[in-house]
Design a protein around this motif. Structure first.
Motif, PDB file in Angstrom:
ATOM      1  N   LYS A 165     -16.754  31.675  46.059  1.00  0.00           N
ATOM      2  CA  LYS A 165     -17.562  32.517  46.947  1.00  0.00           C
ATOM      3  C   LYS A 165     -19.012  32.551  46.488  1.00  0.00           C
ATOM      4  N   VAL A 166     -19.233  32.576  45.186  1.00  0.00           N
ATOM      5  CA  VAL A 166     -20.595  32.558  44.648  1.00  0.00           C
ATOM      6  C   VAL A 166     -21.277  31.240  45.020  1.00  0.00           C
ATOM      7  N   VAL A 167     -20.550  30.147  44.880  1.00  0.00           N
ATOM      8  CA  VAL A 167     -21.106  28.832  45.225  1.00  0.00           C
ATOM      9  C   VAL A 167     -21.467  28.776  46.708  1.00  0.00           C
ATOM     10  N   GLU A 168     -20.590  29.309  47.544  1.00  0.00           N
ATOM     11  CA  GLU A 168     -20.839  29.302  48.993  1.00  0.00           C
ATOM     12  C   GLU A 168     -22.150  30.011  49.331  1.00  0.00           C
ATOM     13  N   LEU A 169     -22.372  31.183  48.747  1.00  0.00           N
ATOM     14  CA  LEU A 169     -23.582  31.946  49.069  1.00  0.00           C
ATOM     15  C   LEU A 169     -24.810  31.388  48.344  1.00  0.00           C
ATOM     16  N   ALA A 170     -24.602  30.712  47.220  1.00  0.00           N
ATOM     17  CA  ALA A 170     -25.724  30.026  46.566  1.00  0.00           C
ATOM     18  C   ALA A 170     -26.250  28.902  47.438  1.00  0.00           C
ATOM     19  N   GLU A 171     -25.357  28.317  48.231  1.00  0.00           N
ATOM     20  CA  GLU A 171     -25.735  27.186  49.074  1.00  0.00           C
ATOM     21  C   GLU A 171     -26.151  27.595  50.485  1.00  0.00           C
ATOM     22  N   SER A 172     -25.675  28.767  50.956  1.00  0.00           N
ATOM     23  CA  SER A 172     -25.905  29.072  52.373  1.00  0.00           C
ATOM     24  C   SER A 172     -26.266  30.523  52.679  1.00  0.00           C
ATOM     25  N   LEU A 207     -30.456  35.602  49.360  1.00  0.00           N
ATOM     26  CA  LEU A 207     -30.471  35.916  47.935  1.00  0.00           C
ATOM     27  C   LEU A 207     -29.744  37.232  47.676  1.00  0.00           C
ATOM     28  N   ARG A 208     -29.905  38.205  48.555  1.00  0.00           N
ATOM     29  CA  ARG A 208     -29.212  39.492  48.374  1.00  0.00           C
ATOM     30  C   ARG A 208     -27.700  39.332  48.547  1.00  0.00           C
ATOM     31  N   GLU A 209     -27.295  38.486  49.490  1.00  0.00           N
ATOM     32  CA  GLU A 209     -25.858  38.224  49.646  1.00  0.00           C
ATOM     33  C   GLU A 209     -25.305  37.550  48.397  1.00  0.00           C
ATOM     34  N   ASP A 247     -30.813  50.105  35.981  1.00  0.00           N
ATOM     35  CA  ASP A 247     -32.214  50.185  36.400  1.00  0.00           C
ATOM     36  C   ASP A 247     -32.519  49.132  37.467  1.00  0.00           C
ATOM     37  N   LEU A 248     -32.025  47.922  37.260  1.00  0.00           N
ATOM     38  CA  LEU A 248     -32.245  46.858  38.237  1.00  0.00           C
ATOM     39  C   LEU A 248     -31.588  47.200  39.579  1.00  0.00           C
ATOM     40  N   LYS A 249     -30.435  47.852  39.505  1.00  0.00           N
ATOM     41  CA  LYS A 249     -29.767  48.287  40.738  1.00  0.00           C
ATOM     42  C   LYS A 249     -30.607  49.337  41.460  1.00  0.00           C
ATOM     43  N   GLN A 250     -31.120  50.311  40.709  1.00  0.00           N
ATOM     44  CA  GLN A 250     -31.944  51.365  41.315  1.00  0.00           C
ATOM     45  C   GLN A 250     -33.230  50.809  41.913  1.00  0.00           C
ATOM     46  N   LEU A 251     -33.750  49.760  41.315  1.00  0.00           N
ATOM     47  CA  LEU A 251     -35.000  49.150  41.804  1.00  0.00           C
ATOM     48  C   LEU A 251     -34.750  48.147  42.938  1.00  0.00           C
ATOM     49  N   ASN A 252     -33.484  48.004  43.312  1.00  0.00           N
ATOM     50  CA  ASN A 252     -33.112  47.189  44.477  1.00  0.00           C
ATOM     51  C   ASN A 252     -33.439  45.706  44.293  1.00  0.00           C
ATOM     52  N   VAL A 253     -33.285  45.218  43.078  1.00  0.00           N
ATOM     53  CA  VAL A 253     -33.456  43.783  42.817  1.00  0.00           C
ATOM     54  C   VAL A 253     -32.337  43.024  43.527  1.00  0.00           C
ATOM     55  N   GLU A 254     -32.682  41.912  44.138  1.00  0.00           N
ATOM     56  CA  GLU A 254     -31.716  41.204  44.968  1.00  0.00           C
ATOM     57  C   GLU A 254     -30.500  40.684  44.201  1.00  0.00           C
ATOM     58  N   ILE A 294     -30.310  39.544  30.077  1.00  0.00           N
ATOM     59  CA  ILE A 294     -30.120  39.930  31.472  1.00  0.00           C
ATOM     60  C   ILE A 294     -31.110  39.149  32.315  1.00  0.00           C
ATOM     61  N   PHE A 295     -30.644  38.669  33.468  1.00  0.00           N
ATOM     62  CA  PHE A 295     -31.522  37.949  34.389  1.00  0.00           C
ATOM     63  C   PHE A 295     -31.691  38.757  35.667  1.00  0.00           C
ATOM     64  N   ALA A 296     -32.842  38.577  36.299  1.00  0.00           N
ATOM     65  CA  ALA A 296     -33.104  39.155  37.614  1.00  0.00           C
ATOM     66  C   ALA A 296     -33.718  38.075  38.484  1.00  0.00           C
ATOM     67  N   LEU A 297     -33.172  37.901  39.679  1.00  0.00           N
ATOM     68  CA  LEU A 297     -33.683  36.930  40.642  1.00  0.00           C
ATOM     69  C   LEU A 297     -34.238  37.688  41.838  1.00  0.00           C
TER      70      LEU A 297
END
Length: 283
Positions: free
Chosen positions: A196-203, A206-208, A234-241, A252-255
């Motif tokens: 499922k991660v691969v599917e959304l990485a390809e199609s 970014l939020r999905e 904190d990243l969740k509260q800041l609405n990072v995608e 930790i990574f943020a995209l």
């Protein structure tokens, strides 16, 4: 000869316990990123042996053994007579789940092949990479891919996104071997499909993509370094995608498509003694 060796980012990690061997099988969705070490390789006096050293003070240089092993396997396979001096300027911190040792080893192998006027076939490169191990097979491909660590198989994907990438690197070092051991002792697989991660990485958007990212090792790593949970919240509260823990390290990574937001977060955590790095995915 001067080359660079880039880091990689494991944005989702799936684990499966093999019932026959009782071994932990690990598959990851991996992105190469521009954050890199700089390496100088020179032909050395043939009366000496290969020498590997670091030009700056590195926090953790256990990875030197990987590069020594790569040079040894390279010489065994191709039988060249030249010796080489390898100088590594570290930017990527070792022991934080970014693959720097394997990347450095791969860059050194390719540079030595060039300087020794060797022309390894892709099959020879792959066989050498498997002998070295330590994610070197992934760095031979060095593209967005699903990487099966146990089988050392790399399956490239078409990563559709071009986000800004922020790394928030906690100073704690949690060795991969210890992460896996502790996970086997008290961790639990999330039973989520990497497909499922691969599917959304390809199609997907970014939020999905961010909504389905997972790392089976996350809770084990957070138990070792509890401060990471605060950063994730904190990243969740800041609405990072999209965000998470990278592989088996304390990074930790943020995209995000919002560069200004990531700059704000970077400044905030740099003041709290985290190392922060703004970078991009290599496409």
């Amino acid at each position: 000869m001067i080359v660079t060796a880039n880091a990689r980012l494991s944005i989702s990690v799936e684990t499966t316990l093999n019932p026959l061997t009782n071994a932990l099988e690990i598959k990851s969705l991996v992105l190469p990123i521009e954050f890199s070490d700089t390496i100088t390789i020179d032909v050395f006096n043939t009366a000496f042996m290969d020498i590997v050293h670091y030009t700056n003070k590195a926090l953790h240089v256990k990875e030197k053994r990987i590069i020594d092993e790569a040079l040894l396997k390279m010489r065994e396979q191709f039988g060249y007579k030249q010796n080489f001096s390898v100088k590594i300027h570290k930017n990527i911190p070792t022991g934080h789940g970014l693959g720097s040792g394997a990347s450095d080893a791969t860059a050194v192998v390719k540079a030595v092949a060039h300087l020794a006027k060797l022309k390894p076939t892709p099959e020879q490169y792959y066989n050498l990479a498997v002998k070295i191990g330590k994610d070197v097979p992934y760095f031979l491909v060095n593209k967005p891919a699903v990487y099966n660590l146990n089988k050392q198989e790399v399956t490239p994907i078409k990563f559709k996104h071009n986000p800004q990438v922020l790394l928030i690197i906690h100073p704690d070092i949690y060795e991969k071997e210890n992460v896996v051991k502790d996970f086997l002792d008290y961790g639990e697989s999330l039973q989520k499909p990497l497909e499922k991660v691969v599917e959304l990485a390809e199609s997907g958007s970014l939020r999905e993509l961010g909504s389905v990212l997972f790392n089976d090792f996350s809770e084990t790593i957070i138990k070792h370094t509890p401060a990471l949970r605060t950063v994730l919240n904190d990243l969740k509260q800041l609405n990072v995608e999209a965000y998470g823990i990278a592989g088996t390290g304390t990074t930790i990574f943020a995209l995000s498509d919002n560069r200004h937001l990531l700059r704000f977060i970077s400044d905030k955590y740099r003041k709290q003694n985290y190392q922060t790095v703004m970078t991009k995915v290599i496409r």
